[in-house]
Design a protein around this motif. Structure first.
Motif, PDB file in Angstrom:
ATOM      1  N   TYR A   1       0.808  -1.219   0.000  1.00  0.00           N
ATOM      2  CA  TYR A   1       0.000   0.000   0.000  1.00  0.00           C
ATOM      3  C   TYR A   1       0.846   1.277   0.000  1.00  0.00           C
ATOM      4  N   THR A   2       0.348   2.267  -0.720  1.00  0.00           N
ATOM      5  CA  THR A   2       0.963   3.603  -0.680  1.00  0.00           C
ATOM      6  C   THR A   2       0.319   4.399   0.464  1.00  0.00           C
ATOM      7  N   ALA A   3       0.907   5.552   0.768  1.00  0.00           N
ATOM      8  CA  ALA A   3       0.360   6.404   1.837  1.00  0.00           C
ATOM      9  C   ALA A   3      -1.074   6.824   1.496  1.00  0.00           C
ATOM     10  N   SER A   4      -1.308   7.179   0.241  1.00  0.00           N
ATOM     11  CA  SER A   4      -2.655   7.628  -0.154  1.00  0.00           C
ATOM     12  C   SER A   4      -3.672   6.510   0.023  1.00  0.00           C
ATOM     13  N   GLU A   5      -3.303   5.287  -0.320  1.00  0.00           N
ATOM     14  CA  GLU A   5      -4.224   4.154  -0.167  1.00  0.00           C
ATOM     15  C   GLU A   5      -4.518   3.879   1.303  1.00  0.00           C
ATOM     16  N   LEU A   6      -3.488   3.954   2.129  1.00  0.00           N
ATOM     17  CA  LEU A   6      -3.685   3.703   3.560  1.00  0.00           C
ATOM     18  C   LEU A   6      -4.570   4.774   4.187  1.00  0.00           C
ATOM     19  N   LEU A   7      -4.425   5.996   3.709  1.00  0.00           N
ATOM     20  CA  LEU A   7      -5.256   7.072   4.255  1.00  0.00           C
ATOM     21  C   LEU A   7      -6.718   6.913   3.847  1.00  0.00           C
ATOM     22  N   GLU A   8      -6.947   6.235   2.727  1.00  0.00           N
ATOM     23  CA  GLU A   8      -8.327   5.918   2.348  1.00  0.00           C
ATOM     24  C   GLU A   8      -8.905   4.865   3.286  1.00  0.00           C
ATOM     25  N   LEU A   9      -8.053   3.980   3.791  1.00  0.00           N
ATOM     26  CA  LEU A   9      -8.497   2.891   4.664  1.00  0.00           C
ATOM     27  C   LEU A   9      -8.610   3.318   6.130  1.00  0.00           C
ATOM     28  N   LEU A  10      -7.788   4.285   6.508  1.00  0.00           N
ATOM     29  CA  LEU A  10      -7.804   4.728   7.911  1.00  0.00           C
ATOM     30  C   LEU A  10      -8.962   5.680   8.165  1.00  0.00           C
ATOM     31  N   PRO A  11      -9.632   5.542   9.318  1.00  0.00           N
ATOM     32  CA  PRO A  11     -10.667   6.536   9.633  1.00  0.00           C
ATOM     33  C   PRO A  11     -10.013   7.887   9.903  1.00  0.00           C
ATOM     34  N   LYS A  12     -10.633   8.938   9.427  1.00  0.00           N
ATOM     35  CA  LYS A  12     -10.065  10.272   9.665  1.00  0.00           C
ATOM     36  C   LYS A  12     -10.397  10.729  11.075  1.00  0.00           C
ATOM     37  N   LYS A  13     -11.416  10.100  11.634  1.00  0.00           N
ATOM     38  CA  LYS A  13     -11.852  10.473  12.983  1.00  0.00           C
ATOM     39  C   LYS A  13     -12.315   9.202  13.672  1.00  0.00           C
ATOM     40  N   ILE A  14     -11.970   9.041  14.929  1.00  0.00           N
ATOM     41  CA  ILE A  14     -12.528   7.921  15.684  1.00  0.00           C
ATOM     42  C   ILE A  14     -13.222   8.483  16.922  1.00  0.00           C
ATOM     43  N   ASP A  15     -14.318   7.857  17.288  1.00  0.00           N
ATOM     44  CA  ASP A  15     -15.058   8.293  18.471  1.00  0.00           C
ATOM     45  C   ASP A  15     -14.903   7.254  19.565  1.00  0.00           C
ATOM     46  N   ILE A  16     -14.365   7.669  20.674  1.00  0.00           N
ATOM     47  CA  ILE A  16     -14.197   6.777  21.832  1.00  0.00           C
ATOM     48  C   ILE A  16     -14.819   7.459  23.042  1.00  0.00           C
ATOM     49  N   GLU A  17     -15.775   6.786  23.664  1.00  0.00           N
ATOM     50  CA  GLU A  17     -16.476   7.336  24.832  1.00  0.00           C
ATOM     51  C   GLU A  17     -16.952   8.759  24.572  1.00  0.00           C
ATOM     52  N   ALA A  18     -17.621   8.913  23.448  1.00  0.00           N
ATOM     53  CA  ALA A  18     -18.254  10.184  23.060  1.00  0.00           C
ATOM     54  C   ALA A  18     -17.264  11.315  22.778  1.00  0.00           C
ATOM     55  N   ILE A  19     -15.981  10.968  22.657  1.00  0.00           N
ATOM     56  CA  ILE A  19     -14.999  12.004  22.298  1.00  0.00           C
ATOM     57  C   ILE A  19     -14.460  11.692  20.906  1.00  0.00           C
ATOM     58  N   SER A  20     -14.379  12.705  20.063  1.00  0.00           N
ATOM     59  CA  SER A  20     -13.859  12.527  18.705  1.00  0.00           C
ATOM     60  C   SER A  20     -12.361  12.815  18.666  1.00  0.00           C
ATOM     61  N   TYR A  21     -11.637  11.924  18.025  1.00  0.00           N
ATOM     62  CA  TYR A  21     -10.190  12.092  17.862  1.00  0.00           C
ATOM     63  C   TYR A  21      -9.886  12.141  16.364  1.00  0.00           C
ATOM     64  N   TYR A  22      -9.059  13.100  15.964  1.00  0.00           N
ATOM     65  CA  TYR A  22      -8.761  13.283  14.543  1.00  0.00           C
ATOM     66  C   TYR A  22      -7.350  12.798  14.193  1.00  0.00           C
ATOM     67  N   LEU A  23      -7.242  12.227  13.008  1.00  0.00           N
ATOM     68  CA  LEU A  23      -5.969  11.695  12.520  1.00  0.00           C
ATOM     69  C   LEU A  23      -4.921  12.808  12.429  1.00  0.00           C
ATOM     70  N   THR A  24      -3.728  12.517  12.924  1.00  0.00           N
ATOM     71  CA  THR A  24      -2.646  13.510  12.954  1.00  0.00           C
ATOM     72  C   THR A  24      -1.331  12.839  12.566  1.00  0.00           C
ATOM     73  N   ILE A  25      -0.524  13.555  11.805  1.00  0.00           N
ATOM     74  CA  ILE A  25       0.792  13.031  11.395  1.00  0.00           C
ATOM     75  C   ILE A  25       1.840  14.096  11.727  1.00  0.00           C
ATOM     76  N   ILE A  26       2.858  13.725  12.478  1.00  0.00           N
ATOM     77  CA  ILE A  26       3.962  14.657  12.747  1.00  0.00           C
ATOM     78  C   ILE A  26       5.292  13.889  12.723  1.00  0.00           C
ATOM     79  N   PRO A  27       6.399  14.609  12.471  1.00  0.00           N
ATOM     80  CA  PRO A  27       7.687  13.937  12.618  1.00  0.00           C
ATOM     81  C   PRO A  27       7.970  13.762  14.110  1.00  0.00           C
TER      82      PRO A  27
END
Lengths: 146, 133
Positions: free
Chosen positions: A73-99
């Motif tokens: 898989y390429t990075a673009s393909e994996l990002l299509e498969l990964l959720p951009k946001k996940i909800d855990i115990e009513a809190i939303s978490y957003y996908l983040t990438i940093i060095p």
């Protein structure tokens, strides 16, 4: 960059296949039948032809159904498969990438506000492998289904 | 998804690719845009490196993938004051920024496509002479 630097490693590709992740990708790891019978796995790409029927992609995949293929898989393909946001115990978490602080690796995680809490993280020198580890992590934790 | 569309979804747009080339980004890429009507850059097809004769195609434009673009982005700027970050936003965009304690508002780029968002940040950094090509 070389082709193997813009796709997931063979090891993680195998793990993703084991977990039942969607098997569609542009590149594949596949046994190379042209390698004089040596046991070897090469990176292949699907054949792409233009409207004028010109082959625009080299190193095409083999037409051998018996060969086991592992999507690379390429990075673009994996990002299509990964959720951009996940909800855990009513809190939303957003996908983040940093060095990472040493700047040699990429860290992928989810956080609930722009620069604060982080949840689930993975790191790797190759961004594709960092994203793949995150996908594996989420599936293994039961946060998403493959 | 059609395989050619699959390739297109993984590279930077033609428009941004042209801008990167004009700015002097000369790195090799795995994919290239080849103009269909020579002399006009309005249309182009995507070709993999090795799939065309590079000697006769000075007009080939690198079509960078996300990994290639991320490799080119500096991980920090202003010495080591500001570090690179990328978030997926509530507006469903990839947002690139540099931050220390706070985000540099004047240096923030976004797009719904990761490749394009990364390319926009690279273009921004070159135009502001924060990095050289």
């Amino acid at each position: 960059m070389k082709l193997d630097q813009i796709v997931t490693s063979l090891e993680l590709s195998k793990r993703l296949k084991e977990l039942g992740v969607k098997q569609e990708s542009l590149f594949y790891y596949q046994n190379n039948p042209y390698n004089d019978g040596q046991d070897c796995i090469d990176l292949m790409i699907r054949e792409v032809r233009s409207k004028n029927n010109e082959n625009v992609i080299m190193n095409t995949e083999c037409d051998n159904d018996e060969n086991i293929k592992y999507p690379a898989y390429t990075a673009s393909e994996l990002l299509e498969l990964l959720p951009k946001k996940i909800d855990i115990e009513a809190i939303s978490y957003y996908l983040t990438i940093i060095p990472t602080s040493a700047l040699k690796e990429w860290m992928v995680f989810y956080r609930n506000t722009f620069l604060s809490y982080k949840k689930c993280s993975s790191t790797d020198e190759n961004i594709c492998d960092a994203l793949a580890k995150m996908l594996i992590n989420l599936i293994e934790q039961g946060i998403i289904k493959p | 998804m059609n395989i050619e569309d699959q390739v297109l979804s993984q590279v930077v747009s033609l428009e941004l690719s042209q801008e990167l080339k004009l700015l002097g980004v000369k790195k090799e890429s795995l994919f290239y845009w080849l103009p269909i009507d020579y002399g006009s850059n309005k249309k182009a097809r995507i070709v993999m490196k090795g799939g065309f004769n590079e000697t006769y195609h000075d007009d080939a434009i690198p079509a960078f993938t996300a990994s290639e673009l991320l490799d080119m982005l500096p991980k920090e700027i202003n010495g080591d004051d500001y570090e690179l970050g990328c978030n997926f936003s509530k507006k469903m965009n990839y947002v690139f920024y540099y931050y220390e304690n706070e985000i540099m508002d004047e240096l923030l780029e976004q797009d719904e496509n990761l490749c394009n968002a990364t390319a926009k940040m690279l273009i921004h950094l070159i135009k502001r002479k924060i990095i050289e090509v």
